[in-house]
Motif scaffolding. Sequence first.
Motif, PDB file in Angstrom:
ATOM      1  N   PHE A  79       0.843  -1.190   0.000  1.00 41.77           N
ATOM      2  CA  PHE A  79       0.000   0.000   0.000  1.00 41.77           C
ATOM      3  C   PHE A  79       0.877   1.238   0.000  1.00 41.77           C
ATOM      4  O   PHE A  79       1.958   1.258   0.604  1.00 41.77           O
ATOM      5  CB  PHE A  79      -0.933   0.016   1.225  1.00 41.77           C
ATOM      6  CG  PHE A  79      -2.005  -1.024   1.179  1.00 41.77           C
ATOM      7  CD1 PHE A  79      -3.228  -0.763   0.577  1.00 41.77           C
ATOM      8  CD2 PHE A  79      -1.793  -2.278   1.739  1.00 41.77           C
ATOM      9  CE1 PHE A  79      -4.225  -1.727   0.533  1.00 41.77           C
ATOM     10  CE2 PHE A  79      -2.778  -3.245   1.703  1.00 41.77           C
ATOM     11  CZ  PHE A  79      -4.001  -2.971   1.096  1.00 41.77           C
ATOM     12  N   GLU A  80       0.387   2.268  -0.683  1.00 41.97           N
ATOM     13  CA  GLU A  80       1.091   3.542  -0.719  1.00 41.97           C
ATOM     14  C   GLU A  80       0.107   4.672  -0.457  1.00 41.97           C
ATOM     15  O   GLU A  80      -1.102   4.471  -0.440  1.00 41.97           O
ATOM     16  CB  GLU A  80       1.773   3.744  -2.085  1.00 41.97           C
ATOM     17  CG  GLU A  80       2.954   2.836  -2.348  1.00 41.97           C
ATOM     18  CD  GLU A  80       3.630   3.136  -3.664  1.00 41.97           C
ATOM     19  OE1 GLU A  80       3.159   4.064  -4.356  1.00 41.97           O
ATOM     20  OE2 GLU A  80       4.618   2.458  -4.000  1.00 41.97           O
ATOM     21  N   GLY A  81       0.664   5.856  -0.258  1.00 40.40           N
ATOM     22  CA  GLY A  81      -0.181   7.030  -0.037  1.00 40.40           C
ATOM     23  C   GLY A  81      -0.989   6.941   1.239  1.00 40.40           C
ATOM     24  O   GLY A  81      -2.173   7.284   1.257  1.00 40.40           O
ATOM     25  N   GLY A  82      -0.357   6.456   2.282  1.00 43.97           N
ATOM     26  CA  GLY A  82      -1.057   6.335   3.558  1.00 43.97           C
ATOM     27  C   GLY A  82      -2.121   5.248   3.544  1.00 43.97           C
ATOM     28  O   GLY A  82      -3.121   5.344   4.254  1.00 43.97           O
ATOM     29  N   GLY A  83      -1.894   4.224   2.728  1.00 47.50           N
ATOM     30  CA  GLY A  83      -2.836   3.106   2.670  1.00 47.50           C
ATOM     31  C   GLY A  83      -3.994   3.318   1.719  1.00 47.50           C
ATOM     32  O   GLY A  83      -4.919   2.496   1.689  1.00 47.50           O
ATOM     33  N   LEU A  84      -3.968   4.393   0.929  1.00 43.95           N
ATOM     34  CA  LEU A  84      -5.074   4.694   0.025  1.00 43.95           C
ATOM     35  C   LEU A  84      -4.914   4.034  -1.339  1.00 43.95           C
ATOM     36  O   LEU A  84      -5.907   3.798  -2.026  1.00 43.95           O
ATOM     37  CB  LEU A  84      -5.208   6.208  -0.159  1.00 43.95           C
ATOM     38  CG  LEU A  84      -5.544   7.015   1.094  1.00 43.95           C
ATOM     39  CD1 LEU A  84      -5.589   8.499   0.770  1.00 43.95           C
ATOM     40  CD2 LEU A  84      -6.871   6.551   1.686  1.00 43.95           C
ATOM     41  N   ILE A  85      -3.682   3.739  -1.754  1.00 44.72           N
ATOM     42  CA  ILE A  85      -3.423   3.148  -3.061  1.00 44.72           C
ATOM     43  C   ILE A  85      -2.908   1.737  -2.854  1.00 44.72           C
ATOM     44  O   ILE A  85      -1.864   1.526  -2.228  1.00 44.72           O
ATOM     45  CB  ILE A  85      -2.406   3.979  -3.859  1.00 44.72           C
ATOM     46  CG1 ILE A  85      -2.907   5.414  -4.026  1.00 44.72           C
ATOM     47  CG2 ILE A  85      -2.143   3.342  -5.217  1.00 44.72           C
ATOM     48  CD1 ILE A  85      -1.914   6.318  -4.721  1.00 44.72           C
ATOM     49  N   ALA A  86      -3.658   0.759  -3.376  1.00 48.58           N
ATOM     50  CA  ALA A  86      -3.276  -0.648  -3.262  1.00 48.58           C
ATOM     51  C   ALA A  86      -2.410  -1.033  -4.444  1.00 48.58           C
ATOM     52  O   ALA A  86      -2.809  -0.859  -5.600  1.00 48.58           O
ATOM     53  CB  ALA A  86      -4.518  -1.524  -3.202  1.00 48.58           C
ATOM     54  N   LYS A  87      -1.225  -1.551  -4.163  1.00 53.42           N
ATOM     55  CA  LYS A  87      -0.301  -2.002  -5.192  1.00 53.42           C
ATOM     56  C   LYS A  87      -0.427  -3.517  -5.349  1.00 53.42           C
ATOM     57  O   LYS A  87      -0.323  -4.263  -4.378  1.00 53.42           O
ATOM     58  CB  LYS A  87       1.141  -1.644  -4.809  1.00 53.42           C
ATOM     59  CG  LYS A  87       1.424  -0.149  -4.800  1.00 53.42           C
ATOM     60  CD  LYS A  87       1.506   0.398  -6.214  1.00 53.42           C
ATOM     61  CE  LYS A  87       1.919   1.858  -6.219  1.00 53.42           C
ATOM     62  NZ  LYS A  87       2.056   2.401  -7.586  1.00 53.42           N
ATOM     63  N   HIS A  88      -0.637  -3.944  -6.608  1.00 52.25           N
ATOM     64  CA  HIS A  88      -0.779  -5.371  -6.897  1.00 52.25           C
ATOM     65  C   HIS A  88       0.407  -5.804  -7.758  1.00 52.25           C
ATOM     66  O   HIS A  88       0.414  -5.603  -8.970  1.00 52.25           O
ATOM     67  CB  HIS A  88      -2.102  -5.634  -7.626  1.00 52.25           C
ATOM     68  CG  HIS A  88      -3.310  -5.324  -6.809  1.00 52.25           C
ATOM     69  ND1 HIS A  88      -4.061  -6.286  -6.170  1.00 52.25           N
ATOM     70  CD2 HIS A  88      -3.912  -4.133  -6.515  1.00 52.25           C
ATOM     71  CE1 HIS A  88      -5.065  -5.719  -5.530  1.00 52.25           C
ATOM     72  NE2 HIS A  88      -4.994  -4.417  -5.731  1.00 52.25           N
ATOM     73  N   LYS A  89       1.407  -6.363  -7.097  1.00 50.26           N
ATOM     74  CA  LYS A  89       2.551  -6.894  -7.819  1.00 50.26           C
ATOM     75  C   LYS A  89       2.261  -8.324  -8.252  1.00 50.26           C
ATOM     76  O   LYS A  89       1.400  -8.997  -7.695  1.00 50.26           O
ATOM     77  CB  LYS A  89       3.806  -6.842  -6.935  1.00 50.26           C
ATOM     78  CG  LYS A  89       4.217  -5.429  -6.541  1.00 50.26           C
ATOM     79  CD  LYS A  89       5.470  -5.444  -5.694  1.00 50.26           C
ATOM     80  CE  LYS A  89       5.874  -4.018  -5.307  1.00 50.26           C
ATOM     81  NZ  LYS A  89       7.098  -4.005  -4.450  1.00 50.26           N
ATOM     82  N   CYS A  90       2.982  -8.775  -9.280  1.00 47.37           N
ATOM     83  CA  CYS A  90       2.711 -10.102  -9.829  1.00 47.37           C
ATOM     84  C   CYS A  90       3.103 -11.192  -8.836  1.00 47.37           C
ATOM     85  O   CYS A  90       4.063 -11.054  -8.069  1.00 47.37           O
ATOM     86  CB  CYS A  90       3.452 -10.292 -11.148  1.00 47.37           C
ATOM     87  SG  CYS A  90       5.240 -10.300 -11.028  1.00 47.37           S
ATOM     88  N   ILE A  91       2.329 -12.274  -8.849  1.00 46.57           N
ATOM     89  CA  ILE A  91       2.626 -13.415  -7.998  1.00 46.57           C
ATOM     90  C   ILE A  91       3.841 -14.155  -8.540  1.00 46.57           C
ATOM     91  O   ILE A  91       4.719 -14.581  -7.796  1.00 46.57           O
ATOM     92  CB  ILE A  91       1.409 -14.356  -7.925  1.00 46.57           C
ATOM     93  CG1 ILE A  91       0.200 -13.601  -7.378  1.00 46.57           C
ATOM     94  CG2 ILE A  91       1.714 -15.578  -7.082  1.00 46.57           C
ATOM     95  CD1 ILE A  91      -1.072 -14.427  -7.392  1.00 46.57           C
ATOM     96  N   PHE A  92       3.889 -14.322  -9.846  1.00 45.16           N
ATOM     97  CA  PHE A  92       5.064 -14.899 -10.506  1.00 45.16           C
ATOM     98  C   PHE A  92       5.074 -14.435 -11.951  1.00 45.16           C
ATOM     99  O   PHE A  92       4.074 -13.966 -12.489  1.00 45.16           O
ATOM    100  CB  PHE A  92       5.070 -16.438 -10.423  1.00 45.16           C
ATOM    101  CG  PHE A  92       3.957 -17.093 -11.202  1.00 45.16           C
ATOM    102  CD1 PHE A  92       4.081 -17.361 -12.564  1.00 45.16           C
ATOM    103  CD2 PHE A  92       2.776 -17.456 -10.568  1.00 45.16           C
ATOM    104  CE1 PHE A  92       3.062 -17.956 -13.279  1.00 45.16           C
ATOM    105  CE2 PHE A  92       1.749 -18.059 -11.274  1.00 45.16           C
ATOM    106  CZ  PHE A  92       1.889 -18.309 -12.638  1.00 45.16           C
ATOM    107  N   VAL A  93       6.234 -14.581 -12.579  1.00 43.34           N
ATOM    108  CA  VAL A  93       6.397 -14.200 -13.970  1.00 43.34           C
ATOM    109  C   VAL A  93       7.305 -15.226 -14.645  1.00 43.34           C
ATOM    110  O   VAL A  93       8.272 -15.705 -14.041  1.00 43.34           O
ATOM    111  CB  VAL A  93       6.965 -12.773 -14.115  1.00 43.34           C
ATOM    112  CG1 VAL A  93       8.325 -12.665 -13.444  1.00 43.34           C
ATOM    113  CG2 VAL A  93       7.039 -12.363 -15.563  1.00 43.34           C
TER     114      VAL A  93
END
Length: 447
Positions: A79-93
Amino acid sequence: MWKEIGDREAGKLRPRLFANRIKSNRVRTLQLSNHKDIVSPHRGSINSLQVDLTEGRYLLSGASDASAAVHDVQRATDFEGGGLIAKHKCIFVTNKQHERGHKYAISSAIWYPVDTGLFVTGSYDHHINVWDTNSTQVVMNFKMPGKVYRTAMSSVATSHMLIAAGTEDVQVRLCDIASGAFAHTLSGHRDGVISVEWSTSSEWVLVTGGCDGAIRFWDIRRAGCFLVLDQSHSQLGRRPPIPERSAANKASTSKSLSRAQQRKLAGGNGTKQSPTARMPTKGSVRQRLHPGLLSSQDRATAHYGAVTGLKLTEDGMYLLSAGSDSRLRLWDVESGCNTLVNFETVRLQTSKPIQLATTQDSAFVFVPCMSAVKAISLSMAFDVWSGKTSLTFRGHYEYVNCCWFSSQEQELYTGGNDRQILVWSPSSLIADELDEEQAQDQDNWSD
C-alpha cells in the motif's frame, strides 16, 4: 440509484432487472482507478489479458518480451499514499530466462476454463505451452507451423479439452490437452487465421477470422465449415420474429403429410435446398458438394481486410467483429446476417490482433481504438441498435492492444504498447452519497 432502490422496494422492478440497471450504472461511471494499481513486470507491449473464469481473482497477462505474469486483483501486496493506493505486484512471472519459456513475443495467454491450475500461452516462436500454475513449469508443448496469433478454449465444454489455435498457416489446429496431440485441423481459410473464438452456447461450435477477411463457423464434429459470413447479406436490427405455431398444429401437419408427399416436397423446386444436399447439374447428373458450402458462398468476406478481433455475446446470439478496414460489425449468429448497426467511426489497429471485451449482460462492448478504449452501447432503445460510443477511456500513452472486463469486480483492465496494465473502476460517487446520507441522518437532540 436511489430511484432504482425505491422501485425495487416497491416491487416495481424485478430482481434481475434491478441488478442489470445497477451494473449498467456502474459501467457508465468507470474511470481510471485512483485506489488500485497493477505493477506491470513486462518490458514489452502487453498483447493479452484474462481474469480466471472460476474465482474471478487472478489476472493473466502476456507480453511481447516473451513474458507471462499472474496478478491477484483482490489482495494487494503493498500500500502507498497512507494506505489509500493498493499495489498489486505479480505473484510470478515467466520469461526468456525460463528453461522452457518462449523465445519470442507471447501473443495469447488464457486460463484453463475450469481450474486455475493450468494456463496456456501462444507465441511467435511457433509454440503453444501449457503451464502448471503451482510449479510454473511447462507440462505440455505443441509445435505449430507458424506464428501463433490467438488461442482459445471453450468455457462451456464438458466433453473435450481442446485448444483452438489460429496461426499464420491457413489451417486451424485443435490441440488436445488430454492426449497431448493434435485432434484435427480445419481447412477453409485462404490466408493466416488471426482470431479464434468458441461459441458461448455450444461446445462444438468454433468461430474463426482470417487475414482473407472471412469469418467461418465450424462444427468440430464434421468436416468443413457450415457458415461463412457475408457482409452483403444483411438484416435491419434484430432477427425477424419466428411465427408461433403450437406443437399440436405441427403434429397434425406432419401426420397429414404422407411419406411420399414429404419426399416430393423435399425434392421439389419450390423449397430451398440445404448447401450440403445434392444439387442438379447438366442433364440428370447430380454432384455431391463439399461438406462446407457452395463455392460462391465459400468466397464471401465479412471485412475488406483481416479480421482482427471477434467477440460473442454471453447468450451466443450475436457476434461482434473488428477488421483492419477499421469497421465494426454485429452479426446475427442464427441467420448469419449483418445487422447493419451504424457504429461510430473508430480507428483500429491493422497490424496485429486486438482483444475485445463485453459486459456480462452484453449491453456494452469495449473496443481498443489506437491509444484509447471505447465503450460502445449494444443496448436497444425502441428496438433499434444504437452502436453509439458511450464512454472513451484515455490513459495509455501508446496503442491499446487488449482489454478484459471482470464481471465480479466490475472493473475493466486494459493493456497496451506502453507496457502498462491500467485498472478502470466505478467511481466512488455512490460511496460518497452513502456517507453524506449517514451524516445527515443524525438528530440534534441535547441530553
